[in-house]
Design a protein around this motif. Sequence first.
Motif, mmCIF file in Angstrom:
data_model
loop_
_atom_site.group_PDB
_atom_site.id
_atom_site.type_symbol
_atom_site.label_atom_id
_atom_site.label_comp_id
_atom_site.label_asym_id
_atom_site.label_seq_id
_atom_site.Cartn_x
_atom_site.Cartn_y
_atom_site.Cartn_z
ATOM 1 N N ALA A 6 0.858 -1.182 0.000
ATOM 2 C CA ALA A 6 0.000 0.000 0.000
ATOM 3 C C ALA A 6 0.892 1.230 0.000
ATOM 4 N N SER A 7 0.440 2.286 -0.682
ATOM 5 C CA SER A 7 1.184 3.538 -0.599
ATOM 6 C C SER A 7 1.173 3.974 0.868
ATOM 7 N N GLY A 8 2.304 4.470 1.332
ATOM 8 C CA GLY A 8 2.452 4.774 2.745
ATOM 9 C C GLY A 8 3.188 3.656 3.474
ATOM 10 N N GLY A 9 3.360 2.508 2.788
ATOM 11 C CA GLY A 9 4.149 1.425 3.342
ATOM 12 C C GLY A 9 3.473 0.633 4.450
ATOM 13 N N PHE A 10 2.160 0.651 4.493
ATOM 14 C CA PHE A 10 1.443 -0.055 5.560
ATOM 15 C C PHE A 10 1.572 -1.570 5.443
ATOM 16 N N GLU A 11 1.457 -2.245 6.579
ATOM 17 C CA GLU A 11 1.567 -3.697 6.578
ATOM 18 C C GLU A 11 0.212 -4.380 6.599
ATOM 19 N N SER A 12 -0.847 -3.612 6.663
ATOM 20 C CA SER A 12 -2.182 -4.205 6.647
ATOM 21 C C SER A 12 -3.184 -3.212 6.062
ATOM 22 N N GLU A 13 -4.278 -3.770 5.557
ATOM 23 C CA GLU A 13 -5.340 -2.928 5.005
ATOM 24 C C GLU A 13 -5.953 -2.069 6.108
ATOM 25 N N ARG A 14 -6.069 -2.646 7.293
ATOM 26 C CA ARG A 14 -6.645 -1.901 8.409
ATOM 27 C C ARG A 14 -5.818 -0.653 8.723
ATOM 28 N N ALA A 15 -4.501 -0.824 8.782
ATOM 29 C CA ALA A 15 -3.624 0.314 9.061
ATOM 30 C C ALA A 15 -3.747 1.363 7.960
ATOM 31 N N ALA A 16 -3.808 0.901 6.713
ATOM 32 C CA ALA A 16 -3.913 1.832 5.588
ATOM 33 C C ALA A 16 -5.215 2.634 5.663
ATOM 34 N N ARG A 17 -6.277 1.980 6.068
ATOM 35 C CA ARG A 17 -7.567 2.674 6.186
ATOM 36 C C ARG A 17 -7.573 3.638 7.367
ATOM 37 N N ASN A 18 -6.965 3.200 8.478
ATOM 38 C CA ASN A 18 -6.977 4.032 9.687
ATOM 39 C C ASN A 18 -6.097 5.269 9.571
ATOM 40 N N ARG A 19 -5.022 5.144 8.765
ATOM 41 C CA ARG A 19 -4.064 6.249 8.672
ATOM 42 C C ARG A 19 -3.973 6.733 7.234
#
Length: 129
Positions: free
Chosen positions: A75-88
């Motif tokens: 994910a752009s932003g380098g997140f390790e999970s979809e949840r993190a990407a959505r939250n941040r």
Amino acid sequence: MLRLSTATLATLSTAGCLTGQPSTQTVTMSDNLTFEPSTATVETGETVTWANESDIQHTVTAYENEIPDEAEYFASGGFESERAARNRVTEGLIPPGEKYEHTFDLPGTYGYFCVPHEGSGMVGTVRVR
Ligand SMILES: [Cu+2]
């Protein structure tokens, strides 16, 4: 810098066609809230570059349950999970004129979306052969 980078990509792309060497595929993010092409096809080991050619910010965010089991989440932003990407979400935004890229090391089908515009149908697929 941007100009040089584009020329380099074009060269790599051409070389890939001629010699079978790894190349890149570019997907553009547009003002009408689409990824073009909506389905990109690459060979294993190749890189997809997403270019934001619109005037607004977008993300490239993989659907965790729409990528191969063994594949690394991206994910752009380098997140390790979809949840993190959505939250941040603000940390994953790609500004106008900027790019995000990911290299696909495992064959399969990868579904992804843009967090702010998912509701508008801004989704895409990468097929890795
Ligand atoms: Cu978007």
